[in-house]
Design an enzyme around this catalytic site. Structure first.
Site, short mmCIF file in Angstrom:
data_model
loop_
_atom_site.label_atom_id
_atom_site.label_comp_id
_atom_site.label_asym_id
_atom_site.label_seq_id
_atom_site.Cartn_x
_atom_site.Cartn_y
_atom_site.Cartn_z
N HIS A 307 -8.90 19.88 65.07
CA HIS A 307 -7.52 20.12 64.64
C HIS A 307 -6.69 18.90 64.96
O HIS A 307 -6.93 18.25 65.98
CB HIS A 307 -6.94 21.35 65.35
CG HIS A 307 -5.77 21.90 64.63
ND1 HIS A 307 -4.50 21.41 64.81
CD2 HIS A 307 -5.68 22.87 63.69
CE1 HIS A 307 -3.68 22.07 64.01
NE2 HIS A 307 -4.37 22.95 63.32
N ASP A 364 -9.49 28.80 61.34
CA ASP A 364 -10.27 29.13 60.15
C ASP A 364 -11.72 29.45 60.45
O ASP A 364 -12.44 29.93 59.58
CB ASP A 364 -10.20 27.98 59.14
CG ASP A 364 -8.84 27.92 58.48
OD1 ASP A 364 -8.24 28.99 58.34
OD2 ASP A 364 -8.39 26.83 58.14
N1 CMC Z 1 -16.91 17.67 62.24
C1 CMC Z 1 -17.39 16.48 62.67
N2 CMC Z 1 -16.62 15.47 63.13
C2 CMC Z 1 -15.30 15.68 63.15
C3 CMC Z 1 -14.71 16.89 62.72
C4 CMC Z 1 -15.57 17.89 62.25
N3 CMC Z 1 -15.08 19.06 61.84
N4 CMC Z 1 -13.37 16.80 62.84
C5 CMC Z 1 -13.12 15.58 63.34
N5 CMC Z 1 -14.28 14.90 63.53
C6 CMC Z 1 -14.43 13.58 64.13
C7 CMC Z 1 -14.05 12.46 63.16
O1 CMC Z 1 -15.18 12.03 62.42
C8 CMC Z 1 -13.52 11.42 64.10
O2 CMC Z 1 -14.61 10.81 64.73
P1 CMC Z 1 -14.56 9.24 65.17
O3 CMC Z 1 -13.49 9.17 66.22
O4 CMC Z 1 -15.90 8.94 65.66
O5 CMC Z 1 -14.21 8.49 63.91
C9 CMC Z 1 -12.80 12.23 65.18
O6 CMC Z 1 -13.48 13.50 65.21
C10 CMC Z 1 -11.31 12.46 64.92
O7 CMC Z 1 -11.19 13.03 63.61
P2 CMC Z 1 -9.96 12.76 62.64
O8 CMC Z 1 -10.39 13.05 61.24
O9 CMC Z 1 -9.38 11.40 62.93
O10 CMC Z 1 -8.94 13.84 63.16
P3 CMC Z 1 -7.70 14.37 62.36
O11 CMC Z 1 -6.73 14.83 63.39
O12 CMC Z 1 -7.23 13.35 61.38
O13 CMC Z 1 -8.29 15.58 61.53
C11 CMC Z 1 -9.00 17.74 60.85
C12 CMC Z 1 -8.16 16.92 61.85
C13 CMC Z 1 -8.64 19.22 61.00
C14 CMC Z 1 -8.63 17.32 59.43
C15 CMC Z 1 -10.49 17.49 61.13
O14 CMC Z 1 -10.81 17.89 62.45
C16 CMC Z 1 -11.41 18.20 60.12
O15 CMC Z 1 -11.68 17.64 59.04
N6 CMC Z 1 -11.89 19.46 60.47
C17 CMC Z 1 -12.70 20.22 59.52
C18 CMC Z 1 -11.78 20.90 58.52
C19 CMC Z 1 -11.04 22.08 59.12
O16 CMC Z 1 -11.62 22.92 59.79
N7 CMC Z 1 -9.74 22.16 58.80
C20 CMC Z 1 -8.89 23.30 59.22
C21 CMC Z 1 -7.82 22.90 60.19
S1 CMC Z 1 -7.08 24.36 60.93
C22 CMC Z 1 -6.19 25.06 59.65
C23 CMC Z 1 -4.92 24.35 59.47
O17 CMC Z 1 -4.01 24.52 60.31
O18 CMC Z 1 -4.82 23.63 58.45
#
Ligand code: CMC
Length: 428
Positions: A307, A364
């Site tokens: 998240h 989710d």
């Molecule tokens: N599986 C594997 N790796 C992950 C995941 C995941 N679900 N989420 C983040 N990472 C890794 C990402 O690859 C990165 O790694 P590194 O530092 O080595 O490059 C690190 O963790 C940080 O990720 P980020 O994408 O920079 O983090 P963010 O804050 O931009 O993204 C997120 C947050 C929710 C988009 C992401 O965690 C994600 O894609 N999760 C899966 C989709 C999901 O479940 N979304 C629902 C969110 S809750 C409902 C809502 O409120 O919208």
């Protein structure tokens, strides 16, 4: 005494005011930095940027706190109802019993949509994703209520739009499902409560008497509360920014629905179940999928994990996990997908990759499991999220308008070509 931050750039010093919130959150106000220095700040995805001051929702990602207007999500999901929470978010205070009765009655009396909406619905092919249908139908309401095009009208007019949106969204959501199923639409039955009425329109058929199971209605009501607001997330920011151009509330909510649709935001609940089904179909090898998620050359992510703001735990996930257990046992359902989800959660929570990045199950991860148990089809999951998030979007839109916020218009650092001479087509 007001606090300031000092910024030194190329030998010049700039003083920037420090802004503090009621929970001691601290921000450096850079709004005049460019006019003083010609310099802007850069923050892709707004990971470190506050876009507004807001009095609606407080969350602390490190401590796993979520409160609407000061009330904890734990208390609200346990003791309140979705309409009560909607009132709280939109008008700022919990309603008295009279206020709640009036609010509910007003909503009850606006659940029907104009008959011509049916012809718009008929134009969609049955394979249309219900989120696209919902977003379009909400936008189409501007055509039926043209006065709503001016968001600067009287408070009474705005209130009328707010009531219509809350009243009609379940009707439109249920109809988008009926379109998918090519079943006749069901009209609302206004003696039913808000959530039961939605379930009736969704699952009812004109040929049979439809009873709504109170366990299902109660569980759904709780889910709607848990989704009702989440401060400046992707869809709420979209709603605020669309509203900032003085577009109508219907248009702004329609844009919010579109923003919610993506799998990194609300669409994750559908993606979680699809992922769990895929793991099951491939023999239940959880480790294989964990490794795929960790592999940087593979775009696969563990859906329902991670998240932007919760880096410890998502308080909504905790409540939903318990609700999923309760609902499944009350309904006597034994879903192998739930066992798989628990196994996946256990492996991921003990894996350094996920631990070191603060990746925990989010709202989710478990909501899809409850929706399945309630009989809601997978591609309607994000529609359920939209139903829940509506009062939050309305509250965010209303707050931005009441605070006369300026049009949202970020800047950029240009990295393209410098000036080039135009080449005639024959010379290219
Ligand atoms: N599986 C594997 N790796 C992950 C995941 C995941 N679900 N989420 C983040 N990472 C890794 C990402 O690859 C990165 O790694 P590194 O530092 O080595 O490059 C690190 O963790 C940080 O990720 P980020 O994408 O920079 O983090 P963010 O804050 O931009 O993204 C997120 C947050 C929710 C988009 C992401 O965690 C994600 O894609 N999760 C899966 C989709 C999901 O479940 N979304 C629902 C969110 S809750 C409902 C809502 O409120 O919208």
């Amino acid at each position: 005494m007001s606090k300031i931050a000092k910024l030194h750039i190329n030998g010049s010093q700039y003083e920037l005011p420090i802004v503090e919130g009621t929970e001691q959150e601290t921000a450096v106000d850079i709004s005049n930095l460019r006019s003083q220095s010609g310099i802007i700040t850069l923050d892709k995805g707004f990971k470190n940027t506050g876009s507004t001051k807001s009095a609606i929702t407080f969350l602390n990602g490190e401590k796993g706190i979520l409160r609407y207007r000061g009330y904890t999500i734990e208390d609200l999901s346990e003791k309140s109802s979705f309409l009560e929470v909607s009132y709280l978010l939109i008008y700022g205070e919990l309603p008295s019993s009279n206020e709640l009765a009036n609010f509910s009655n007003e909503i009850r009396s606006h659940t029907l949509v104009h008959e011509d909406v049916k012809s718009i619905l008929d134009g969609f092919p049955s394979r249309a994703h219900p989120m696209g249908v919902l977003s379009s139908l909400v936008s189409s309401l501007t055509a039926f209520y043209p006065k709503s095009l001016d968001p600067n009208r009287s408070i009474e007019e705005i209130n009328g739009t707010i009531i219509r949106l809350i009243a009609k969204l379940p009707t439109l959501a249920a109809w988008s499902y009926k379109n998918r199923m090519r079943q006749p639409i069901m009209y609302p039955k206004n003696h039913l409560d808000y959530t039961s009425n939605f379930l009736y329109m969704m699952f009812g058929l004109p040929t049979v008497e439809t009873e709504i199971n109170p366990i299902i209605a109660k569980a759904l009501d709780k889910l709607l509360i848990l989704h009702a607001d989440h401060e400046q997330n992707c869809s709420a920011s979209t709603v605020r920014i669309v509203g900032s151009s003085h577009a109508s509330l219907y248009a702004s909510i329609s844009a919010g629905i579109a923003a919610l649709w993506g799998p990194l935001h609300g669409g994750a609940n559908q993606a979680v179940i699809e992922m769990l089904e895929e793991i099951k179909n491939q023999g239940g090898d959880v480790e294989k999928f964990i490794n795929k998620a960790k592999d940087k050359s593979d775009s696969f992510r563990l859906m329902g994990f991670g998240h932007r703001v919760y880096k410890n735990f998502d308080p909504r996930a905790k409540i939903i996990k318990k609700a999923a257990d309760d609902v499944l046992s009350q309904l006597g359902i034994n879903d192998p997908i739930l066992d798989l989800a628990m196994k996946l959660e256990e492996v991921a929570l003990n894996d350094d990759y996920f631990k070191s990045r603060g990746l925990y199950p989010n709202v989710d991860f478990y909501s899809g499991i409850i929706y399945r148990a309630l009989g809601i089809p997978t591609d309607m999951f994000t529609v359920m999220f939209a139903l829940g998030r509506l009062p939050g979007w309305i509250a965010q839109w209303k707050e931005a308008r009441e605070n006369s916020e300026p049009i949202g218009r970020p800047r950029q650092v240009y990295i393209g070509h410098n000036h080039r001479a135009y080449k005639n087509i024959s010379d290219r």
